[in-house]
Design an enzyme around this catalytic site. Sequence first.
Site, short mmCIF file in Angstrom:
data_model
loop_
_atom_site.label_atom_id
_atom_site.label_comp_id
_atom_site.label_asym_id
_atom_site.label_seq_id
_atom_site.Cartn_x
_atom_site.Cartn_y
_atom_site.Cartn_z
N ARG A 60 0.86 -1.18 0.00
CA ARG A 60 0.00 0.00 0.00
C ARG A 60 0.89 1.23 0.00
O ARG A 60 1.96 1.24 0.64
CB ARG A 60 -0.91 0.03 1.25
N GLU A 116 -3.36 7.02 -4.41
CA GLU A 116 -3.31 5.87 -5.32
C GLU A 116 -3.06 6.29 -6.76
O GLU A 116 -2.36 5.62 -7.49
CB GLU A 116 -4.61 5.08 -5.21
N HIS A 173 -1.38 -0.37 -9.94
CA HIS A 173 -1.94 -1.32 -8.98
C HIS A 173 -2.41 -2.60 -9.70
O HIS A 173 -3.57 -2.99 -9.61
CB HIS A 173 -3.10 -0.69 -8.20
#
Length: 342
Positions: A253, A281, A300
């Site tokens: 993360r 993100e 991701h």
Amino acid sequence: MHHATDNRPALLLAMSPRVAGQLLLDRHRERLTALTRTDPHLVAHDLASPSPRVAAALAEAEVLLTCWGAPPLTAEVLAAAPRLRAVVHAAGSVKHHVTQACWDRGIAVTSAAAANALPVAEFTLAAVLFAGKRVLRSAHRYARLRAQHDWRAELDGAGNYRRTVGVVGASRIGRRVIELLRPFDLRVLLYDPYVDDAGAAELGVERTGLDELCARADIVTVHAPQVPATRHMIGAPQLALMRDGTTLINTSRGSLVDEEALLPELVSGRLDAVLDVTEPELPSADSPLYDLPNVLLTPHIAGSLGVELYRMADQALDEVERFARGLPFADPVLPGTLGHSA
């Protein structure tokens, strides 16, 4: 009404309808229909104010099959699901939808975290081996030079023989990475406060402190969970300890790495990075991360995607089958471990 002798458990799908379309093939829906009483095409996305069809299915459901985009299972939702006894999550973390109310009621929970760990570990293995060969830097340099060049001189000291890899976190993914690194001539260090010397010996790694790992490793790969204690665990002090040319890999993360401290180290070219996750993100449009030749930035994608979702579906359906046969889950999620797991 179902027939009195039909003792298959009632099941309801609860996830994003788009995810359900990607997760379940016809063979999965057929298996679900054989194992449970379910409408394999009814996907509940809103359990707080459900449609009449969903409300009726929720009232009967003994099992929820969940995945990404699952609605939170609040006390109110559970009140409308008096028969619910189990949640089977066809993905990794259950923290987004399994609430304290579920644990209070004694609902059995399982997840496909083990299946989701595999592609992340595979991505990491590729990143480690490419980092050792300095593939990213030489690919960028080659594209820019487009000429004869003494690559052997430039890449002197590169390669994967007896390199030191530092694994931060013996999570499922961290352990799988350690397993995948075994066939190679690499030295593996591990930092994990929950693993003792005996545990490290069993994994075939050397246990170290985080600072020592950062100072010794050629490649540092982060596999710790996102919990308050791990926020910015790789911060300015840890980055400063890394030697010039060290590669930092983050597939966990974004919050585990202090990006403000990392950016100057990347812009200067002192460190390299493989970042599948960032904080935020989606990096801002003007972030240097997009253009730096020493940074591999991916959106991701290390976790399950495409055909890899079927592995999670298969594991989830194995657990549904165990539940239907009255057996305990093979891979239960235990509430006591959630404080230090993903």
